[in-house]
Design a protein around this motif. Structure first.
Motif, PDB file in Angstrom:
ATOM      1  N   ASN A  49       0.851  -1.205   0.000  1.00 16.94           N
ATOM      2  CA  ASN A  49       0.000   0.000   0.000  1.00 16.94           C
ATOM      3  C   ASN A  49       0.881   1.247   0.000  1.00 16.94           C
ATOM      4  OD1 ASN A  49      -2.011   1.871   0.229  1.00 16.94           O
ATOM      5  ND2 ASN A  49      -2.871   1.095   2.151  1.00 16.94           N
ATOM      6  N   LYS A  54      -1.180   2.160   4.860  1.00 13.08           N
ATOM      7  CA  LYS A  54      -2.119   1.876   5.951  1.00 13.08           C
ATOM      8  C   LYS A  54      -2.631   0.444   5.870  1.00 13.08           C
ATOM      9  CE  LYS A  54      -4.515   6.298   6.684  1.00 13.08           C
ATOM     10  NZ  LYS A  54      -5.786   6.955   6.325  1.00 13.08           N
ATOM     11  N   ASN A  63      -3.213 -10.564  -6.423  1.00 15.97           N
ATOM     12  CA  ASN A  63      -3.954  -9.294  -6.297  1.00 15.97           C
ATOM     13  C   ASN A  63      -3.745  -8.658  -4.924  1.00 15.97           C
ATOM     14  OD1 ASN A  63      -4.937 -10.085  -8.736  1.00 15.97           O
ATOM     15  ND2 ASN A  63      -7.005 -10.597  -8.014  1.00 15.97           N
ATOM     16  N   ILE A  65      -5.268  -5.543  -2.583  1.00 15.64           N
ATOM     17  CA  ILE A  65      -6.360  -4.573  -2.517  1.00 15.64           C
ATOM     18  C   ILE A  65      -6.281  -3.830  -1.187  1.00 15.64           C
ATOM     19  CG2 ILE A  65      -8.884  -4.297  -2.655  1.00 15.64           C
ATOM     20  CD1 ILE A  65      -7.673  -7.484  -3.900  1.00 15.64           C
ATOM     21  N   CYS A  66      -6.437  -2.514  -1.259  1.00 16.71           N
ATOM     22  CA  CYS A  66      -6.329  -1.661  -0.076  1.00 16.71           C
ATOM     23  C   CYS A  66      -7.644  -0.913   0.153  1.00 16.71           C
ATOM     24  CB  CYS A  66      -5.223  -0.628  -0.278  1.00 16.71           C
ATOM     25  SG  CYS A  66      -3.637  -1.361  -0.694  1.00 16.71           S
ATOM     26  N   GLU A  67      -7.781  -0.387   1.361  1.00 14.92           N
ATOM     27  CA  GLU A  67      -8.936   0.407   1.777  1.00 14.92           C
ATOM     28  C   GLU A  67     -10.093  -0.533   2.153  1.00 14.92           C
ATOM     29  OE1 GLU A  67      -7.725   3.505   2.272  1.00 14.92           O
ATOM     30  OE2 GLU A  67      -8.968   4.643   0.893  1.00 14.92           O
ATOM     31  N   VAL A  70     -13.285  -0.847   0.013  1.00 20.04           N
ATOM     32  CA  VAL A  70     -12.955  -1.390  -1.310  1.00 20.04           C
ATOM     33  C   VAL A  70     -12.735  -2.897  -1.188  1.00 20.04           C
ATOM     34  CG1 VAL A  70     -11.275  -1.334  -3.200  1.00 20.04           C
ATOM     35  CG2 VAL A  70     -11.940   0.805  -2.081  1.00 20.04           C
ATOM     36  N   GLN A  73     -16.082  -4.838  -0.678  1.00 19.24           N
ATOM     37  CA  GLN A  73     -16.809  -4.994  -1.947  1.00 19.24           C
ATOM     38  C   GLN A  73     -16.106  -6.003  -2.861  1.00 19.24           C
ATOM     39  OE1 GLN A  73     -18.900  -1.171  -3.436  1.00 19.24           O
ATOM     40  NE2 GLN A  73     -17.304  -0.419  -2.108  1.00 19.24           N
ATOM     41  N   TYR A  74     -14.755  -5.990  -2.830  1.00 18.09           N
ATOM     42  CA  TYR A  74     -14.002  -6.971  -3.627  1.00 18.09           C
ATOM     43  C   TYR A  74     -14.337  -8.396  -3.164  1.00 18.09           C
ATOM     44  CZ  TYR A  74     -10.025  -9.764  -5.271  1.00 18.09           C
ATOM     45  OH  TYR A  74      -9.247 -10.744  -5.850  1.00 18.09           O
ATOM     46  N   GLU A  77     -17.710  -9.440  -4.365  1.00 16.85           N
ATOM     47  CA  GLU A  77     -17.793  -9.669  -5.815  1.00 16.85           C
ATOM     48  C   GLU A  77     -16.941 -10.844  -6.273  1.00 16.85           C
ATOM     49  OE1 GLU A  77     -16.813  -5.795  -7.375  1.00 16.85           O
ATOM     50  OE2 GLU A  77     -18.723  -4.937  -6.754  1.00 16.85           O
ATOM     51  N   THR A  78     -16.013 -11.294  -5.410  1.00 18.03           N
ATOM     52  CA  THR A  78     -15.117 -12.400  -5.792  1.00 18.03           C
ATOM     53  C   THR A  78     -15.683 -13.749  -5.353  1.00 18.03           C
ATOM     54  OG1 THR A  78     -13.199 -10.953  -5.704  1.00 18.03           O
ATOM     55  CG2 THR A  78     -12.760 -13.315  -5.514  1.00 18.03           C
ATOM     56  N   ARG A  97     -24.755   1.894   0.313  1.00 14.66           N
ATOM     57  CA  ARG A  97     -23.543   2.708   0.070  1.00 14.66           C
ATOM     58  C   ARG A  97     -23.691   4.107   0.654  1.00 14.66           C
ATOM     59  NH1 ARG A  97     -23.258   0.249  -5.653  1.00 14.66           N
ATOM     60  NH2 ARG A  97     -21.659  -1.368  -5.383  1.00 14.66           N
ATOM     61  N   ALA A 101     -21.162   5.542   3.509  1.00 16.11           N
ATOM     62  CA  ALA A 101     -20.428   6.805   3.338  1.00 16.11           C
ATOM     63  C   ALA A 101     -20.728   7.753   4.502  1.00 16.11           C
ATOM     64  CB  ALA A 101     -20.794   7.459   2.002  1.00 16.11           C
TER      65      ALA A 101
ATOM     66  N   GLU B  67     -25.693  11.521  -3.255  1.00 12.11           N
ATOM     67  CA  GLU B  67     -24.230  11.352  -3.245  1.00 12.11           C
ATOM     68  C   GLU B  67     -23.753  10.912  -4.632  1.00 12.11           C
ATOM     69  OE1 GLU B  67     -23.313  12.884  -0.379  1.00 12.11           O
ATOM     70  OE2 GLU B  67     -22.283  11.222   0.626  1.00 12.11           O
ATOM     71  N   VAL B  70     -22.387   7.360  -5.278  1.00 15.58           N
ATOM     72  CA  VAL B  70     -23.454   6.364  -5.078  1.00 15.58           C
ATOM     73  C   VAL B  70     -24.380   6.375  -6.299  1.00 15.58           C
ATOM     74  CG1 VAL B  70     -25.418   5.714  -3.625  1.00 15.58           C
ATOM     75  CG2 VAL B  70     -23.322   6.572  -2.560  1.00 15.58           C
ATOM     76  N   PRO B  90     -13.683  -8.134 -10.623  1.00 19.57           N
ATOM     77  CA  PRO B  90     -13.572  -7.607  -9.250  1.00 19.57           C
ATOM     78  C   PRO B  90     -12.277  -6.845  -8.966  1.00 19.57           C
ATOM     79  CG  PRO B  90     -14.458  -9.835  -9.207  1.00 19.57           C
ATOM     80  CD  PRO B  90     -14.070  -9.572 -10.624  1.00 19.57           C
ATOM     81  N   LEU B  91     -11.150  -7.317  -9.505  1.00 18.37           N
ATOM     82  CA  LEU B  91      -9.891  -6.625  -9.218  1.00 18.37           C
ATOM     83  C   LEU B  91      -9.895  -5.229  -9.841  1.00 18.37           C
ATOM     84  CD1 LEU B  91      -7.009  -6.551  -8.066  1.00 18.37           C
ATOM     85  CD2 LEU B  91      -6.222  -7.494 -10.261  1.00 18.37           C
ATOM     86  N   ARG B  93     -12.430  -3.461 -10.673  1.00 15.68           N
ATOM     87  CA  ARG B  93     -13.430  -2.644  -9.957  1.00 15.68           C
ATOM     88  C   ARG B  93     -12.809  -2.089  -8.673  1.00 15.68           C
ATOM     89  NH1 ARG B  93     -18.784  -3.754 -11.600  1.00 15.68           N
ATOM     90  NH2 ARG B  93     -19.738  -3.514  -9.547  1.00 15.68           N
ATOM     91  N   ALA B  94     -12.061  -2.959  -7.970  1.00 11.07           N
ATOM     92  CA  ALA B  94     -11.426  -2.521  -6.719  1.00 11.07           C
ATOM     93  C   ALA B  94     -10.402  -1.422  -6.994  1.00 11.07           C
ATOM     94  CB  ALA B  94     -10.771  -3.716  -6.023  1.00 11.07           C
ATOM     95  N   ARG B  97     -12.263   1.768  -7.654  1.00 10.68           N
ATOM     96  CA  ARG B  97     -12.816   2.327  -6.404  1.00 10.68           C
ATOM     97  C   ARG B  97     -11.711   2.918  -5.525  1.00 10.68           C
ATOM     98  NH1 ARG B  97     -16.642  -2.609  -6.084  1.00 10.68           N
ATOM     99  NH2 ARG B  97     -18.584  -1.736  -6.934  1.00 10.68           N
ATOM    100  N   PHE B  98     -10.548   2.286  -5.527  1.00 13.83           N
ATOM    101  CA  PHE B  98      -9.425   2.802  -4.735  1.00 13.83           C
ATOM    102  C   PHE B  98      -9.053   4.208  -5.206  1.00 13.83           C
ATOM    103  CE2 PHE B  98      -4.903   3.626  -4.276  1.00 13.83           C
ATOM    104  CZ  PHE B  98      -4.684   3.356  -2.937  1.00 13.83           C
TER     105      PHE B  98
END
Lengths: 230, 230
Positions: A49, A54, A63, A65-67, A70, A73-74, A77-78, A97, A101, B67, B70, B90-91, B93-94, B97-98
């Motif tokens: 990251n 963080k 793969n 993925i951070c946050e 995110v 949701q990954y 969807e996976t 969503r 937020a 929003e 959203v 998915p990757l 998309r992530a 989104r990041f």
């Protein structure tokens, strides 16, 4: 791809890391949890990251993925054959969503304000704001849950994970400071929801007990005081 | 449901409202644009977004969505027969989104800092930060676009919409203050990307010309000065 090895970089005290662990539990995904020392970040974290440096980070095969949101949701969807974390129809997804937020952009910053508030009066003022800012979430709970246990209905969903992971810290703050944020007089539905959330099979084990968080917080405050004294 | 009447509450000067209009254009959805006066908010806006009382709001039949990000995801998930706004796997998309979160949570707050900066030196300092904070996005552009025109590939996608809608204001700020944010020496790929974005058929007409934004900003600043003098 969804059979690749899954690793999570985080700390168990972090509600953001907790979100990821609960999402993986819901999908019955085995993972290796790599405990990070945030005062001495690992090379793996800095490489994984580089933008925010963080936790949490999810490593899934090749793969990264951070946050936390995110990542949740990954995961949804996976691993599509497990229970859904986000609702299936576009309107309900948008509502989820929107509130997620709201939690992260409006409500959580008040929690940081509580940490910064100096003196009893200032702390009580933030307590009041935190309680008031939960009122729209109480209304959202009534609408989203439709009389069921969770925002997500019968099962924990996206809003549940996002808000629920803060509950350990809410209890720790009550023990340490006497500050109450979820109160029966203002948000009774959320008080009961919180109890159910912490008892859920996907949650237990993913989050530390409030008493443990108190220890961590006391240690952190003692360190800060020692640094300030130097 | 997707044949229901679509209305957007917004102002054409708002990059957040622009995001919604561009997403609807991509999906070839007809909509009614209801211009809001933000100094005198309509009953419809207050009723539609009681939590934030902000634009944009999408009204789609009986559904009300607030929003900008959203709404864009709602549009993508509702009109699924048009081109996709978010990538399909998915990757990717992530990753989208990041970067979208990076733009809204890290980069855009610096734009607000620019508005607050007093004096030439303070403004130049923020200019430097804004330019530097674009560098990771330049790298993301190279990776995501894979040599094509947009973050989304051949077509405008989620990151393009999120970042691109600020370009009108970037140009307006250059005209008014001489502050340059997208510069060839630091982020050449993004400079060219920005030109392509503003020429795109789905974007033209959704955003105001920079000269018009300058007029709006000058009027706003004159009003603020008059209020301060009172």
């Amino acid at each position: 791809m969804s059979t690749s090895i899954v690793k999570v970089l985080g700390t168990q005290a972090s509600p953001f890391a907790n979100r990821v662990l609960i999402a993986l539990n819901i999908k019955c995904v085995d993972y290796e949890f790599i405990q990070e020392d945030m005062s001495n970040k690992s090379e793996l974290l800095l490489k994984s990251n580089p933008v925010h440096k963080k936790i949490p980070v999810l490593i899934h095969g090749d793969n990264t993925i951070c946050e936390s949101l995110v990542i949740v949701q990954y995961i949804d969807e996976t691993w599509t054959n497990g229970p859904s974390i986000l609702p299936s129809n576009p309107l309900d997804r948008a509502i989820a969503r929107f509130w997620v937020a709201y939690i992260d952009d409006k409500w959580l910053p008040l929690m940081s304000d509580l940490g910064k508030a100096q003196g009893e009066e200032a702390k009580l003022e933030v307590q009041e704001k935190l309680q008031e800012a939960l009122v729209p979430l109480e209304e959202a709970f009534v609408k989203c849950s439709k009389g069921k246990s969770f925002f997500g209905g019968d099962n924990i969903g996206y809003i549940d994970i996002t808000l629920g992971c803060i509950l350990g810290w809410i209890k720790a703050i009550k023990i340490m400071l006497g500050i109450e944020i979820f109160v029966v007089t203002k948000t009774p539905g959320l008080v009961n929801w919180g109890d159910r959330f912490l008892e859920d099979k996907f949650v237990k084990g993913a989050m530390l007990e409030p008493e443990k968080l108190v220890e961590i917080l006391e240690l952190h405050l003692a360190k800060r005081e020692a640094n300030n004294a130097n």
